[in-house]
Design an enzyme around this catalytic site. Structure first.
Site, PDB file in Angstrom:
ATOM      1  N   ALA A 312      59.659 -51.560 -74.936  1.00 36.01           N
ATOM      2  CA  ALA A 312      60.095 -52.328 -76.111  1.00 36.01           C
ATOM      3  C   ALA A 312      60.794 -51.550 -77.219  1.00 36.01           C
ATOM      4  CB  ALA A 312      58.884 -53.056 -76.696  1.00 36.01           C
ATOM      5  N   PRO A 314      63.293 -49.547 -79.554  1.00 33.53           N
ATOM      6  CA  PRO A 314      62.816 -49.728 -80.943  1.00 33.53           C
ATOM      7  C   PRO A 314      62.608 -51.196 -81.357  1.00 33.53           C
ATOM      8  CG  PRO A 314      65.185 -49.351 -80.918  1.00 33.53           C
ATOM      9  CD  PRO A 314      64.735 -49.315 -79.476  1.00 33.53           C
ATOM     10  N   GLY A 315      62.622 -52.109 -80.420  1.00 31.29           N
ATOM     11  CA  GLY A 315      62.238 -53.481 -80.754  1.00 31.29           C
ATOM     12  C   GLY A 315      63.379 -54.454 -80.987  1.00 31.29           C
ATOM     13  N   GLY A 316      64.589 -54.062 -80.610  1.00 36.44           N
ATOM     14  CA  GLY A 316      65.732 -54.967 -80.772  1.00 36.44           C
ATOM     15  C   GLY A 316      65.496 -56.291 -80.057  1.00 36.44           C
ATOM     16  N   ASP A 362      51.907 -46.619 -69.961  1.00 36.26           N
ATOM     17  CA  ASP A 362      52.936 -46.557 -68.931  1.00 36.26           C
ATOM     18  C   ASP A 362      53.042 -47.989 -68.399  1.00 36.26           C
ATOM     19  OD1 ASP A 362      54.228 -46.420 -66.439  1.00 36.26           O
ATOM     20  OD2 ASP A 362      53.654 -44.322 -66.203  1.00 36.26           O
ATOM     21  N   ASP A 381      63.231 -54.420 -69.856  1.00 36.18           N
ATOM     22  CA  ASP A 381      64.500 -53.797 -70.242  1.00 36.18           C
ATOM     23  C   ASP A 381      64.306 -52.325 -69.869  1.00 36.18           C
ATOM     24  OD1 ASP A 381      67.008 -53.526 -71.441  1.00 36.18           O
ATOM     25  OD2 ASP A 381      66.129 -53.029 -73.383  1.00 36.18           O
ATOM     26  N   CYS A 438      71.020 -50.795 -69.105  1.00 33.50           N
ATOM     27  CA  CYS A 438      72.349 -50.486 -69.646  1.00 33.50           C
ATOM     28  C   CYS A 438      73.016 -49.452 -68.730  1.00 33.50           C
ATOM     29  CB  CYS A 438      72.288 -50.020 -71.092  1.00 33.50           C
ATOM     30  SG  CYS A 438      71.238 -48.607 -71.362  1.00 33.50           S
TER      31      CYS A 438
END
Ligand code: SAM
Length: 624
Positions: A312, A314-316, A362, A381, A438
């Site tokens: 998660a 930095p939480g975007g 983890d 993600d 990404c």
């Protein structure tokens, strides 16, 4: 309305910025007319609080811009003709007073002769140009390459050669140098791209294998430029049009991001640091790349659900999920790196998120901690190689090796199974898993998804994103499940956003076993299904063909997308021969043969359990 007024006012008063803004807007709206893709409203628009007013503003301003450029083009094109015409007119009127008939005739002949001469010259120029274009592009000799290697890279020469080689590869039959193969040109292009743009051999070779030459250069060029800066309105605290109005008044030049998002804004330039405005501090928005909206839109979280965000910080994405859930239900936002928890908690608190529990595990351990089949939806993600975000982090060009990609996809495969195991297939509102990276590497995307399809009872569903390219089904010698077509790839040169991959699964049952393969005919064909034995045999034969190709091309990788004529021929001839020999079987025979094969495999599997190490070694091999 206030925002609309402010936006218009700003547009007129900020005339000095209009040009650069127009330029950027063109890039955003028209990344490449050839490959521009349709964008539509996202499927979660119901959850967003904004209205369509903002989009109207965008349309209005675009209309203004395009009108300008259209009229510019018109005047540019018309003016010289008008001037010539007037000059001729003036000259003839000067001499008109004392001219007679023969004088006019003489002048007219002179004009005709001049015109004819000009036409001949233009024609000759055209022939020269065509000749120049059609000239074969000669590759440097080994001696020349040796000499080149001794000095510093001659960038203009490299650039010229890249352009020329791409031109040859796009029209190979006509433009190639006699005796030179496509392989020779691809080899030269690979070397030149690596030197000119500063990629290591491994990464440039992978990219050369993935894209046709023209597109490859477009992609690599796009990686050289930053993507537009975007922000996401935090709908827990603000409405997009209000936020846009406030920021415009602060001197931030912005527009709605695109039709597919009702919360995004694109920032062209700003008179204030956009990450330090009072509105940023107050959590009215998150600075976020456009691509990172997509996995959350695909996840489509519902109010009151139980959701896990496995990686998660930095939480975007966590803060976007919370906003769509209107702070209801619960989110478990997990991050393995303790250091990164700070940025995650800071963002959650700044954005006013109150439905989130932060965890530090983890991700592979999470099913044990949070419970199997306990979540309505899971977002993974995944940690990845970052090969889609080279424009943000140039070090990726030189730092990534085959081993890095292998270790990434190994972890990704373990994480995706954990993600699936946490979701409850019987959830009333959910039962979905979204996987994103990404990275643009097939090994980290399609190969991971294909692996999950084989290991668990899940199926791929549409991502709900009506743009993006479908994932690969065939990639070199790899054959993925046909439903991989439902996954989405995003590229900087096509979509003007970071390279990104999104897949969405529906969990079909809480069983940990993969579903038994069906005997149904694959979608979309009347072709005769081969008995499993012959399929296996044919695959083995294909492998032999590929193996031969690699052998014959020394260490060089084969550029398949460009369809190497010689190699293509070899493959076709080979499979054509086999096809003649193949016997056709009835459906009953095929089913029976498959059943026998499966029974034999089951018996063999029972007798020989796989050790964990062997299993991982096998996976690593299959993703190469
Ligand atoms: C792509 S980033 C996540 C970005 C985040 N989702 C966002 O939108 O702001 C991947 C994250 O996964 C974390 N990570 C790496 N290995 C992990 C693991 N085994 N379990 C959980 N998180 C992991 C990394 O530290 C990194 O913060």
């Amino acid at each position: 309305m206030a925002a609309k007024g402010a936006m218009k006012k700003k547009a007129t008063s900020n005339s000095n910025k209009t040009n650069s803004r127009k330029k950027q807007k063109k890039e955003i709206e028209l990344p490449n007319p050839k490959i521009q893709e349709k964008v539509v409203d996202d499927d979660i628009s119901g959850s967003d609080v904004d209205s369509d007013v903002d989009d109207d503003m965008l349309v209005e301003q675009h209309r203004d811009d395009s009108d300008d450029s259209a009229s510019d083009a018109l005047s540019d094109g018309d003016q010289p003709f008008t001037d010539d015409f007037l000059q001729d007119d003036n000259k003839s009127s000067d001499s008109d007073s004392d001219s007679d008939h023969s004088d006019i005739e003489r002048k007219s002949k002179a004009i005709d002769a001049k015109k004819e001469k000009e036409e001949k010259e233009a024609e000759a120029e055209l022939v020269d140009n065509i000749k120049e274009q059609a000239d074969e592009v000669t590759l440097p000799t080994p001696q020349e390459l040796k000499e080149e290697a001794q000095g510093p890279p001659d960038l203009p020469r490299l650039q010229r050669r890249i352009k020329e080689v791409v031109r040859v590869l796009s029209n190979f039959k006509t433009l190639r140098q006699e005796g030179a193969s496509r392989k020779d040109y691809v080899k030269q292009l690979t070397m030149d791209l690596a030197s000119y743009y500063g990629y290591n051999d491994y990464l440039i070779e992978v990219l050369v294998e993935m894209f046709p030459a023209v597109e490859l250069v477009e992609l690599i060029e796009a990686f050289e430029k930053p993507r537009p800066m975007c922000l996401r309105t935090n709908t827990l605290k603000a409405r997009r049009r209000d936020l846009a109005g406030i920021l415009l008044n602060r001197g931030v030049n912005l527009d709605p991001l695109s039709k597919w998002s009702k919360v995004g804004l694109v920032v062209y330039d700003s008179q204030v640091p956009i990450g330090a405005t009072p509105e940023y501090m107050a959590g009215f928005y998150m600075l976020q790349s456009a691509s990172s909206f997509l996995p959350v839109m695909a996840l489509a979280p519902q109010e009151k659900e139980r959701i896990v965000d496995m990686a998660a910080a930095p939480g975007g994405k966590t803060t976007y999920v919370a906003a769509l859930m209107k702070n209801s239900g619960v989110i478990f936002a997990n991050e393995i790196k303790e250091k990164r928890l700070k940025s995650l908690t800071a963002n959650l608190s700044r954005m006013g998120v109150t439905n989130t529990v932060v965890c530090n595990y983890d991700g592979r351990e999470l099913p044990k901690v949070l419970g199997q089949n306990s979540a309505d939806r899971v977002l993974l993600d995944a940690p990845c190689s970052g090969t889609g975000v080279i424009s943000k982090d140039e070090s990726v060009k030189t730092s990534k090796s085959l081993e890095d990609i292998q270790s990434c996809c190994h972890l990704q495969k373990e994480l995706i199974l954990a993600a699936i195991d946490m979701v409850d297939a019987n959830s009333k509102s959910g039962g979905y898993i979204v996987y994103s990276t990404c990275s643009i590497m097939v090994a980290e995307n399609e190969a991971v998804i294909d692996y999950a399809l084989k290991k668990r009872d899940v199926k791929l569903v549409p991502c709900g994103l009506d743009f993006g390219r479908p994932g690969f089904i065939n990639y070199r010698e790899q054959r993925f499940h046909p439903s991989l077509e439902k996954t989405r790839r995003f590229y900087p040169h096509v979509h003007n956003m970071d390279g990104f991959f999104v897949a969405k699964f529906k969990k079909m049952s809480n069983s940990k076993a993969a579903p038994a393969p069906t005997t149904e005919q694959p979608e979309g064909g009347d072709e005769v299904i081969e008995p499993i034995d012959s399929v296996i045999k044919k695959k083995a034969e294909d492998k032999v063909v590929h193996h031969r190709i690699h052998e014959s091309s020394t260490k060089e990788k084969v550029h398949r997308e460009n369809g190497i004529a010689q190699h293509g021929k070899a493959e076709n001839t080979f499979s054509g021969k086999k096809r003649k020999e193949r016997k056709r079987f009835s459906r009953e025979e095929i089913s029976k043969s498959r059943e026998e094969k499966r029974a034999a495999l089951r018996t063999a599997a029972k007798g020989k359990p796989f050790s964990k190490e062997k299993k991982f070694a096998k996976e690593a091999r299959t993703t190469k």
